[in-house]
Design an enzyme around this catalytic site. Structure first.
Site, mmCIF file in Angstrom:
data_model
loop_
_atom_site.group_PDB
_atom_site.id
_atom_site.type_symbol
_atom_site.label_atom_id
_atom_site.label_comp_id
_atom_site.label_asym_id
_atom_site.label_seq_id
_atom_site.Cartn_x
_atom_site.Cartn_y
_atom_site.Cartn_z
ATOM 1 N N LYS A 86 0.848 -1.193 0.000
ATOM 2 C CA LYS A 86 0.000 0.000 0.000
ATOM 3 C C LYS A 86 0.883 1.242 0.000
ATOM 4 C CE LYS A 86 -3.786 0.147 2.467
ATOM 5 N NZ LYS A 86 -4.583 0.128 3.729
HETATM 6 C C1 E4P Z 1 -7.740 1.297 3.948
HETATM 7 O O1 E4P Z 1 -6.949 1.372 3.023
HETATM 8 C C2 E4P Z 1 -7.705 2.303 5.021
HETATM 9 O O2 E4P Z 1 -6.468 2.190 5.656
HETATM 10 C C3 E4P Z 1 -8.782 2.143 6.045
HETATM 11 O O3 E4P Z 1 -9.943 1.568 5.514
HETATM 12 C C4 E4P Z 1 -9.097 3.446 6.745
HETATM 13 O O4 E4P Z 1 -10.224 3.271 7.548
HETATM 14 P P1 E4P Z 1 -10.638 4.313 8.682
HETATM 15 O O5 E4P Z 1 -11.010 5.603 8.014
HETATM 16 O O6 E4P Z 1 -11.812 3.673 9.340
HETATM 17 O O7 E4P Z 1 -9.479 4.472 9.593
#
Ligand code: E4P
Length: 227
Positions: A86
């Site tokens: 990522k």
């Molecule tokens: C996914 O890529 C993100 O890291 C994640 O879904 C963020 O979620 P949040 O906004 O609930 O922290």
């Protein structure tokens, strides 16, 4: 629909892997830090639960392309080939995505808040682009609309990139992106469970069992007559 679970909690991953049609586990530095264990140890533990075929997404922390590339290599070396790295869609992140794609890495572009960020990440070679639906909604934006624009752009430009909608706070948000054909979602364990919950489903199942037992006996918990 490709379902992924947004957690590093091993018990939650075990449960979801057992119950649901899970295709991936996604993490980010905040999610990892909640487990209070070594980073690689956590990822290896997750890999042991889900096996080699289920996608595992882990995020880099560096802020320069060079740092991100080093971290991506480290992840691949430690966790193996089916790791999705990522990478946030900063300028340095886009540079890293371009370079990593040439080296055959699987990439999830993350921290996406606009369709243009997603488009550039897709053109740079990202396999998934992850718009943050709830975080967009929280700043008076429209997360579902952003997801729709990204899906449309991917079609217009004929990209292989998939949309991995992320950051959900309720099932209705998941439903809205499902209606517009999102390729994949990642949700926390609570939302994953809630996607199936309905009081009338439980009530109906209990009624079926009650009616059955009235005729076939209190100990009859199956339709198989030989038991
Ligand atoms: C996914 O890529 C993100 O890291 C994640 O879904 C963020 O979620 P949040 O906004 O609930 O922290």
């Amino acid at each position: 629909m490709i379902y992924m679970l947004d957690t590093a909690n091993l018990a939650a991953i075990k449960k979801a892997y057992d119950l649901y049609p899970l295709s991936g586990v996604t993490t980010n530095p905040t999610i990892i830090s909640k487990e209070n264990k070594g980073f690689i140890e956590i990822l290896q533990d997750i890999r042991n639960i889900i096996g080699e075929d289920i996608m595992l997404h882990a995020q880099v922390l560096g802020t320069t392309a060079e740092e991100m590339i080093e971290e991506a290599k480290y992840l691949k070396e430690k966790i193996g080939k089916n790791i999705y790295v990522k990478v946030p869609v900063t300028q340095q992140g886009i540079k890293a995505i371009k370079i990593l794609k040439k080296q055959d890495f699987k990439i999830t572009a993350t921290a996406i808040f606009t369709a243009q960020q997603a488009l550039m990440a897709g053109v740079s070679g990202a396999d998934f682009v992850a718009p943050y639906v709830n975080r967009i909604d929280n700043i008076s934006g429209n997360g579902v609309e952003v997801v729709k624009n990204i899906i449309d752009q991917i079609k217009v430009y004929n990209l292989d990139t998939k949309v991995l909608a992320a950051s959900f706070k309720n099932v209705q948000q998941v439903h809205e992106v499902s209606k517009i054909g999102v390729h994949s979602i990642t949700v926390n364990p609570e939302i994953m469970d809630k996607m199936l919950e309905h009081p009338l489903t439980d009530w109906s199942v209990n009624e079926f069992i009650k009616d059955w037992k009235k005729v076939y006996g209190q100990s009859s918990n199956t339709i198989i007559s030989e038991v």
